[in-house]
Scaffold this motif. Structure first.
Motif, PDB file in Angstrom:
ATOM      1  N   LEU A   1     -44.126 -22.162  32.835  1.00  0.00           N
ATOM      2  CA  LEU A   1     -43.289 -23.256  32.336  1.00  0.00           C
ATOM      3  C   LEU A   1     -41.928 -22.714  31.857  1.00  0.00           C
ATOM      4  O   LEU A   1     -40.873 -23.261  32.184  1.00  0.00           O
ATOM      5  N   TRP A   2     -41.970 -21.609  31.098  1.00  0.00           N
ATOM      6  CA  TRP A   2     -40.732 -21.019  30.588  1.00  0.00           C
ATOM      7  C   TRP A   2     -39.879 -20.469  31.720  1.00  0.00           C
ATOM      8  O   TRP A   2     -38.657 -20.542  31.686  1.00  0.00           O
ATOM      9  N   MET A   3     -40.551 -19.923  32.750  1.00  0.00           N
ATOM     10  CA  MET A   3     -39.832 -19.437  33.923  1.00  0.00           C
ATOM     11  C   MET A   3     -39.056 -20.597  34.546  1.00  0.00           C
ATOM     12  O   MET A   3     -37.880 -20.463  34.905  1.00  0.00           O
ATOM     13  N   GLY A   4     -39.742 -21.765  34.633  1.00  0.00           N
ATOM     14  CA  GLY A   4     -39.102 -22.966  35.162  1.00  0.00           C
ATOM     15  C   GLY A   4     -37.890 -23.359  34.327  1.00  0.00           C
ATOM     16  O   GLY A   4     -36.808 -23.646  34.856  1.00  0.00           O
ATOM     17  N   VAL A   5     -38.063 -23.340  33.005  1.00  0.00           N
ATOM     18  CA  VAL A   5     -36.964 -23.696  32.096  1.00  0.00           C
ATOM     19  C   VAL A   5     -35.785 -22.757  32.307  1.00  0.00           C
ATOM     20  O   VAL A   5     -34.632 -23.187  32.426  1.00  0.00           O
ATOM     21  N   GLY A   6     -36.091 -21.455  32.422  1.00  0.00           N
ATOM     22  CA  GLY A   6     -35.031 -20.458  32.597  1.00  0.00           C
ATOM     23  C   GLY A   6     -34.264 -20.670  33.891  1.00  0.00           C
ATOM     24  O   GLY A   6     -33.031 -20.690  33.903  1.00  0.00           O
ATOM     25  N   LEU A   7     -35.002 -20.862  34.982  1.00  0.00           N
ATOM     26  CA  LEU A   7     -34.339 -21.035  36.275  1.00  0.00           C
ATOM     27  C   LEU A   7     -33.562 -22.350  36.317  1.00  0.00           C
ATOM     28  O   LEU A   7     -32.471 -22.423  36.896  1.00  0.00           O
ATOM     29  N   ALA A   8     -34.105 -23.408  35.675  1.00  0.00           N
ATOM     30  CA  ALA A   8     -33.399 -24.691  35.650  1.00  0.00           C
ATOM     31  C   ALA A   8     -32.087 -24.559  34.881  1.00  0.00           C
ATOM     32  O   ALA A   8     -31.035 -25.032  35.337  1.00  0.00           O
ATOM     33  N   THR A   9     -32.156 -23.867  33.722  1.00  0.00           N
ATOM     34  CA  THR A   9     -30.936 -23.665  32.941  1.00  0.00           C
ATOM     35  C   THR A   9     -29.907 -22.903  33.769  1.00  0.00           C
ATOM     36  O   THR A   9     -28.719 -23.262  33.806  1.00  0.00           O
ATOM     37  N   ALA A  10     -30.389 -21.846  34.447  1.00  0.00           N
ATOM     38  CA  ALA A  10     -29.489 -21.059  35.286  1.00  0.00           C
ATOM     39  C   ALA A  10     -28.899 -21.914  36.394  1.00  0.00           C
ATOM     40  O   ALA A  10     -27.705 -21.835  36.696  1.00  0.00           O
ATOM     41  N   ALA A  11     -29.739 -22.782  36.987  1.00  0.00           N
ATOM     42  CA  ALA A  11     -29.267 -23.633  38.089  1.00  0.00           C
ATOM     43  C   ALA A  11     -28.152 -24.577  37.617  1.00  0.00           C
ATOM     44  O   ALA A  11     -27.145 -24.758  38.314  1.00  0.00           O
ATOM     45  N   PHE A  12     -28.310 -25.147  36.422  1.00  0.00           N
ATOM     46  CA  PHE A  12     -27.253 -26.017  35.880  1.00  0.00           C
ATOM     47  C   PHE A  12     -25.939 -25.247  35.757  1.00  0.00           C
ATOM     48  O   PHE A  12     -24.872 -25.733  36.131  1.00  0.00           O
ATOM     49  N   GLY A  13     -26.055 -24.031  35.233  1.00  0.00           N
ATOM     50  CA  GLY A  13     -24.864 -23.211  35.035  1.00  0.00           C
ATOM     51  C   GLY A  13     -24.195 -22.861  36.345  1.00  0.00           C
ATOM     52  O   GLY A  13     -22.964 -22.929  36.488  1.00  0.00           O
ATOM     53  N   ILE A  14     -25.014 -22.497  37.321  1.00  0.00           N
ATOM     54  CA  ILE A  14     -24.461 -22.103  38.628  1.00  0.00           C
ATOM     55  C   ILE A  14     -23.808 -23.313  39.311  1.00  0.00           C
ATOM     56  O   ILE A  14     -22.746 -23.214  39.913  1.00  0.00           O
ATOM     57  N   ARG A  15     -24.438 -24.491  39.149  1.00  0.00           N
ATOM     58  CA  ARG A  15     -23.879 -25.705  39.737  1.00  0.00           C
ATOM     59  C   ARG A  15     -22.512 -26.029  39.116  1.00  0.00           C
ATOM     60  O   ARG A  15     -21.565 -26.405  39.799  1.00  0.00           O
ATOM     61  N   ALA A  16     -22.424 -25.808  37.805  1.00  0.00           N
ATOM     62  CA  ALA A  16     -21.146 -26.049  37.131  1.00  0.00           C
ATOM     63  C   ALA A  16     -20.084 -25.087  37.650  1.00  0.00           C
ATOM     64  O   ALA A  16     -18.928 -25.477  37.904  1.00  0.00           O
ATOM     65  N   ALA A  17     -20.460 -23.828  37.841  1.00  0.00           N
ATOM     66  CA  ALA A  17     -19.512 -22.830  38.351  1.00  0.00           C
ATOM     67  C   ALA A  17     -19.073 -23.200  39.761  1.00  0.00           C
ATOM     68  O   ALA A  17     -17.902 -23.104  40.121  1.00  0.00           O
ATOM     69  N   TRP A  18     -20.031 -23.654  40.566  1.00  0.00           N
ATOM     70  CA  TRP A  18     -19.720 -24.061  41.950  1.00  0.00           C
ATOM     71  C   TRP A  18     -18.703 -25.200  41.930  1.00  0.00           C
ATOM     72  O   TRP A  18     -17.705 -25.183  42.666  1.00  0.00           O
ATOM     73  N   GLY A  19     -18.928 -26.164  41.055  1.00  0.00           N
ATOM     74  CA  GLY A  19     -18.018 -27.308  40.951  1.00  0.00           C
ATOM     75  C   GLY A  19     -16.611 -26.862  40.584  1.00  0.00           C
ATOM     76  O   GLY A  19     -15.611 -27.367  41.093  1.00  0.00           O
ATOM     77  N   LEU A  20     -16.520 -25.855  39.714  1.00  0.00           N
ATOM     78  CA  LEU A  20     -15.225 -25.404  39.216  1.00  0.00           C
ATOM     79  C   LEU A  20     -14.474 -24.581  40.264  1.00  0.00           C
ATOM     80  O   LEU A  20     -13.266 -24.684  40.410  1.00  0.00           O
ATOM     81  N   TYR A  21     -15.222 -23.769  40.981  1.00  0.00           N
ATOM     82  CA  TYR A  21     -14.542 -22.805  41.855  1.00  0.00           C
ATOM     83  C   TYR A  21     -14.488 -23.227  43.319  1.00  0.00           C
ATOM     84  O   TYR A  21     -13.728 -22.694  44.088  1.00  0.00           O
TER      85      TYR A  21
ATOM     86  N   LEU B   1      -3.049 -26.322  28.454  1.00  0.00           N
ATOM     87  CA  LEU B   1      -3.643 -26.262  29.777  1.00  0.00           C
ATOM     88  C   LEU B   1      -4.220 -27.632  30.105  1.00  0.00           C
ATOM     89  O   LEU B   1      -4.797 -28.293  29.247  1.00  0.00           O
ATOM     90  N   SER B   2      -4.058 -28.095  31.328  1.00  0.00           N
ATOM     91  CA  SER B   2      -4.655 -29.371  31.719  1.00  0.00           C
ATOM     92  C   SER B   2      -5.754 -29.128  32.745  1.00  0.00           C
ATOM     93  O   SER B   2      -5.849 -28.047  33.318  1.00  0.00           O
ATOM     94  N   ALA B   3      -6.581 -30.151  32.957  1.00  0.00           N
ATOM     95  CA  ALA B   3      -7.695 -30.019  33.903  1.00  0.00           C
ATOM     96  C   ALA B   3      -7.168 -29.656  35.287  1.00  0.00           C
ATOM     97  O   ALA B   3      -7.734 -28.799  35.981  1.00  0.00           O
ATOM     98  N   ALA B   4      -6.071 -30.278  35.685  1.00  0.00           N
ATOM     99  CA  ALA B   4      -5.522 -30.007  37.018  1.00  0.00           C
ATOM    100  C   ALA B   4      -5.086 -28.545  37.138  1.00  0.00           C
ATOM    101  O   ALA B   4      -5.332 -27.885  38.148  1.00  0.00           O
ATOM    102  N   GLU B   5      -4.456 -28.056  36.082  1.00  0.00           N
ATOM    103  CA  GLU B   5      -4.018 -26.658  36.105  1.00  0.00           C
ATOM    104  C   GLU B   5      -5.198 -25.700  36.216  1.00  0.00           C
ATOM    105  O   GLU B   5      -5.143 -24.714  36.941  1.00  0.00           O
ATOM    106  N   ILE B   6      -6.273 -26.032  35.463  1.00  0.00           N
ATOM    107  CA  ILE B   6      -7.467 -25.177  35.524  1.00  0.00           C
ATOM    108  C   ILE B   6      -7.989 -25.124  36.942  1.00  0.00           C
ATOM    109  O   ILE B   6      -8.206 -24.054  37.512  1.00  0.00           O
ATOM    110  N   LEU B   7      -8.156 -26.311  37.542  1.00  0.00           N
ATOM    111  CA  LEU B   7      -8.728 -26.363  38.880  1.00  0.00           C
ATOM    112  C   LEU B   7      -7.837 -25.657  39.890  1.00  0.00           C
ATOM    113  O   LEU B   7      -8.309 -24.937  40.761  1.00  0.00           O
TER     114      LEU B   7
END
Lengths: 243, 105
Positions: B83-103, B31-37
């Protein structure tokens, strides 16, 4: 007669160390017999606590070879092989008063904090209700209460609990086992406050269910399942808006 | 928080399996990056799945770390929780941003 070697922790809240003793090894002797022998014959100022000697009162618990036990019903030969040294310490997780006697106040204060007091539904002021309550012995709630009702308050579970060691505010297995018997008592009307009291970081939600309490309870009760019952009740009550 | 931890755990249990099985099926034959996208663009259902996945993973991880920090380091209290709530939401935000970039992006 061969000697049984015994190491007993001696000291107070400030600290202490082990002292070594030897008592005659007998065919039948309990840990409490050994401690009593030492106090009567060798070390009159040794502090320890007992009352009934038959496993009813829950006052003689100590840590024997690394495990909390009721000493009056623990035979030496069950915990130590021939020639092995006994090591006896005060219960863990409780302040030491002197030698083997711990201050049980924090333990029982937590029973009160967990809503361990019976609150009659029909008579909130504590008066005796006019009518007898009918509780069918085979009903589910009665059986759940029965499972935990025989606690003698010895503190063995409390001394064996990792969560108590990590968090001094944690209510502990015995207090929550008591709360669970009352949650299942159909005559009781104090469950709203009780369930609030046992939830959160100091309550049932911190339990890791490692079950040391259930493993070590001398009465074979199952505080771990009682705590799981509290978690379940609080979860569904919150989800369905019942509290 | 206890309930959130259990519910996210139940979802993550399934989601991780779906995630891994999909990867294994997708890379058979290379599989190549282009195919994935080319394949992922506009797959709304998968995007939704990964947004939920990232949110659950972020919250579940932060709550777990909060409990470990409380028990082992004695770090407790409202400020630490926030503080932990912030960490959790930030981690989630990174993940969601990555998904947005992919899809989408």
């Amino acid at each position: 007669m061969a000697d049984l070697k015994v190491r007993i922790w001696r000291g107070d809240a400030e600290g202490g160390a082990f002292a070594e003793y030897a008592v005659p090894a007998r065919e039948n002797q309990t840990i409490l017999d050994v401690v009593t022998q030492i106090q009567r014959e060798q070390q009159p100022d040794l502090a320890y606590r007992f009352a009934c000697r038959v496993g009813m009162c829950g006052s003689c618990a100590m840590e024997v070879n690394g495990r909390a036990r009721w000493t009056c019903r623990t035979h030496v030969k069950r915990v130590a092989s021939a020639g092995e040294t006994l090591e006896i310490r005060p219960l863990a997780n409780l302040p030491v008063i002197r030698d083997l006697a711990t201050d049980m106040a924090p333990f029982f204060d937590k029973w009160a904090r967990a809503g361990g007091k019976f609150q009659p539904k029909d008579a909130p002021d504590g008066a005796v209700p006019a009518e007898f309550a009918v509780v069918p012995p085979e009903s589910k709630k009665r059986q759940a209460a029965d499972a935990g009702i025989e606690c003698i308050g010895c503190g063995v579970c409390y001394a064996s609990c990792d969560i108590v060691a990590w968090n001094k505010d944690y209510l502990g297995p015995a207090a929550m086992n008591r709360a669970w018997t009352l949650v299942n008592d159909v005559r009781d009307g104090g469950n709203k406050e009780r369930l609030d009291a046992v939830s959160g970081d100091a309550g049932c939600h911190s339990c890791h269910s490692t079950q040391s309490c259930t493993e070590r309870c001398p009465k074979n009760l199952d505080p771990s399942s009682a705590i799981a019952g509290l978690k379940r009740t609080i979860f569904w009550d919150s989800l369905l808006g019942r509290r | 928080m206890w309930a959130v931890q259990r519910i996210t755990a139940a979802f993550l249990g399934l989601a991780v399996i779906v995630h891994l099985v999909t990867i294994m099926l997708a890379i058979r034959g290379g599989l190549s990056a282009a195919e994935i996208l080319a394949r992922t663009r506009g797959a709304e259902l998968w995007f939704g799945f990964y947004v939920l996945f990232a949110l659950c993973a972020g919250l579940h991880g932060a709550i777990g770390l909060r409990n470990i920090a409380g028990e082992w380091l004695g770090l407790r209290g409202r400020t630490v929780d926030a503080l932990w709530m912030g960490v959790g939401l930030a981690t989630a935000a990174f993940g969601i941003r990555a998904a947005w970039g992919l899809y989408h992006a």
